[in-house]
Scaffold this active site. Structure first.
Site, PDB file in Angstrom:
ATOM      1  N   SER A  83       0.816  -1.210   0.000  1.00 35.03           N
ATOM      2  CA  SER A  83       0.000   0.000   0.000  1.00 35.03           C
ATOM      3  C   SER A  83       0.848   1.257   0.000  1.00 35.03           C
ATOM      4  CB  SER A  83      -0.932  -0.003   1.214  1.00 35.03           C
ATOM      5  OG  SER A  83      -1.876  -1.035   1.112  1.00 35.03           O
ATOM      6  N   ALA A  84       1.962   1.245   0.733  1.00 35.72           N
ATOM      7  CA  ALA A  84       2.860   2.390   0.756  1.00 35.72           C
ATOM      8  C   ALA A  84       3.856   2.354  -0.396  1.00 35.72           C
ATOM      9  CB  ALA A  84       3.600   2.451   2.092  1.00 35.72           C
ATOM     10  N   GLU A 117       9.804  -6.896  -4.309  1.00 38.76           N
ATOM     11  CA  GLU A 117       8.560  -7.437  -3.746  1.00 38.76           C
ATOM     12  C   GLU A 117       8.658  -8.952  -3.684  1.00 38.76           C
ATOM     13  OE1 GLU A 117       5.367  -8.562  -2.171  1.00 38.76           O
ATOM     14  OE2 GLU A 117       5.689  -6.385  -2.295  1.00 38.76           O
ATOM     15  N   ALA A 118       8.424  -9.497  -2.495  1.00 37.99           N
ATOM     16  CA  ALA A 118       8.557 -10.930  -2.284  1.00 37.99           C
ATOM     17  C   ALA A 118       7.379 -11.723  -2.835  1.00 37.99           C
ATOM     18  CB  ALA A 118       8.711 -11.230  -0.792  1.00 37.99           C
ATOM     19  N   HIS A 169      -4.185  -4.591  11.757  1.00 41.03           N
ATOM     20  CA  HIS A 169      -3.938  -3.160  11.690  1.00 41.03           C
ATOM     21  C   HIS A 169      -2.653  -2.803  12.429  1.00 41.03           C
ATOM     22  CE1 HIS A 169      -8.478  -2.115  10.944  1.00 41.03           C
ATOM     23  NE2 HIS A 169      -7.903  -2.729   9.918  1.00 41.03           N
TER      24      HIS A 169
END
Length: 504
Positions: A18-19, A38-39, A442
């Protein structure tokens, strides 16, 4: 590990979640060269795009980080969800779009995070979104992230909003506007009923400026020359050299784990930053399920599914756009969400099971819990240490919210035609809570932003004691925002990219 020849870029962004999707896209658009690590695999799959696919994608593209046994829940051993896929948790989450409250961000600024007050971050919230309700002083249009009202209209959702107003709560026309308090339908980051994550909104639409995305490549550690971050070593042996900066966007569990593996942390070999991995926070949630007097998504038959598919295709709404929070009530302490469906999720495997019994789910969220945990390494793997119900004030306030939600459903006339009895009858409150409190993933706070000795990054998102190393993800949030964390994470990334672009 055998090292391969190095590649290089101005910025190496670790994590396309998202970031990271926003940071990489905006840096590339400013003219910088960017490599994203990115894994996880691609998000170009139907179970990512469609809300009904959440059960599948949650199980198949999830880090399921291990947790230590929790004494406050009778030794229960949980896992913690985080997306292992392009788009990160924004590709597997419930798409519920909540900004939080002005007071959340003003408190950040008051604690020393200058530049992060509500007035500072509001332009970034507005820039990110394309709100179907139209622009005003609080809302934005034309941004890459489509935000709409939940497209699943159901009589249980309408009854819940009516019951809340009968109980004396206000109806709120926009809980992401001037005030959060009150009851309303939920807002979601969907475009015509399909997921609109930051990966889909940003990474796919940058054209010639698109960053070079290296999928299925896991960042293992940062390499330093002195205290300057110079490169990232990957699990496949690749070394990626950063000309200007390494930017960690691996989330509130992944980011501190990388720092700790790299010698940045308590008594670290590169720099001693005692608070790395500390200050772990998560919303506490009491999950309650009720039998329904009216049909719900649990008993959809072939004809209803065919109709729902046609509705999604032609109108972009209907039952296949359903999310776990379809109507919400915000009070000072709680977020109460309702969904006309009931289900169970095995936290170890991520597998979700739906019974063919009409029912609905009520989630009572404690917005600002006091309990704190930490992320530590077990060998090279991160492990979450968090006693979720250890703080007595948290347990009491969550039970108060649960009792309030049950009373609202039992006593208000609007719910009588739709609500039967709860699937789990009343028992001793704390015992019920130990069995039914859950995480909705969260996590924030493990690389806390600030100016005091307990901070990991400063307000410009620089890791203290280092050079050319930034953190731009939910781990830098000093405290939890009041609600789901995906929208605040996207805001933070938008502002973080601006900070990086100006070279602060």
């Amino acid at each position: 590990m055998r090292t391969r020849p190095a590649d290089s870029a101005d910025y190496v962004v670790v994590g396309a979640g998202s970031a990271g999707s926003i940071v990489a896209s905006r840096l590339a658009a400013s003219g910088a060269s960017v490599i994203v690590l990115e894994a996880g695999g691609t998000d170009r799959r139907p179970d990512v795009a469609m809300a009904i696919g959440m059960a599948s994608i949650y199980r198949r593209a999830n880090w399921l980080y291990p947790c230590t046994p929790d004494p406050s829940k009778n030794g229960f051993t949980d896992t913690f969800a985080a997306g292992r896929i392009v788009g990160g948790s924004g590709s597997i989450n419930a798409m519920v779009y909540v900004r939080g409250r002005a007071e959340d961000y003003d408190a950040w600024a008051d604690s020393g995070c200058i530049g992060w007050s509500f007035n500072d971050v509001l332009p970034h919230f507005r820039a990110v979104e394309d709100w179907e309700g139209g622009a005003d002083e609080y809302r934005g249009t034309g941004g890459p992230i489509a935000v709409s009202w939940c497209g699943h209209r159901h009589e249980i959702n309408d009854a819940f909003i009516s019951a809340a107003t009968e109980a004396g709560f206000a109806f709120n026309p926009d809980h992401n506007g001037a005030s959060q308090l009150g009851a309303s339908r939920s807002q979601v980051n969907q475009r015509r009923g399909l997921r609109c994550s930051s990966a889909r909104g940003y990474l796919r639409d940058t054209g010639a400026d698109a960053p070079r995305l290296r999928a299925r490549t896991q960042a293992v550690k940062i390499e330093f020359t002195g205290t300057r971050a110079t490169s990232v070593l990957c699990s496949n042996g690749a070394r990626i050299v950063a000309g200007q900066a390494v930017v960690l966007c691996a989330g509130a569990i992944g980011t501190p784990a990388i720092l700790l593996r790299s010698g940045v942390g308590p008594s670290g070999s590169v720099v001693d930053v005692p608070a790395v991995g500390e200050n772990f926070q998560d919303h506490l949630v009491a999950l309650d399920t009720w039998r329904s007097k009216v049909p719900t998504s649990n008993t959809l038959g072939p004809r209803e599914l065919l109709q729902a598919t046609a509705t999604l295709i032609t109108r972009g709404d209907g039952a296949l756009t359903a999310v776990p929070f379809e109507a919400e009530l915000f009070t000072e302490d709680h977020q109460i969400g309702i969904c006309p469906m009931h289900f169970t999720t095995d936290k170890s495997s991520g597998r979700t099971t739906f019974e063919r019994i009409d029912g609905f789910t009520v989630s009572t969220v404690l917005l600002n819990p006091s309990g704190r945990g930490r992320v530590r390494l077990d060998g090279d793997r991160p492990r979450v240490e968090f006693e979720r119900l250890a703080h007595p004030d948290d347990s009491r306030r969550l039970l108060d919210g649960w009792s309030m939600s049950r009373e609202l459903i039992r006593s208000q006339p609007a719910m009588r035609s739709v609500a039967d009895a709860p699937f789990i009858n009343d028992c001793d409150g704390i015992d019920w809570l130990r069995a039914n409190e859950v995480s909705i993933a969260h996590a924030v706070g493990t690389c806390r932003m600030g100016t005091d000795d307990g901070a990991v990054v400063d307000p410009e998102l620089r890791v203290v004691g280092t050079e050319s190393l930034r953190v731009v993800d939910a781990s830098v949030m000093p405290t939890l925002p009041s609600g789901n964390t995906n929208a605040p994470t996207m805001m933070l990334a938008h502002r973080g990219a601006e900070i990086l672009s100006r070279g602060a």
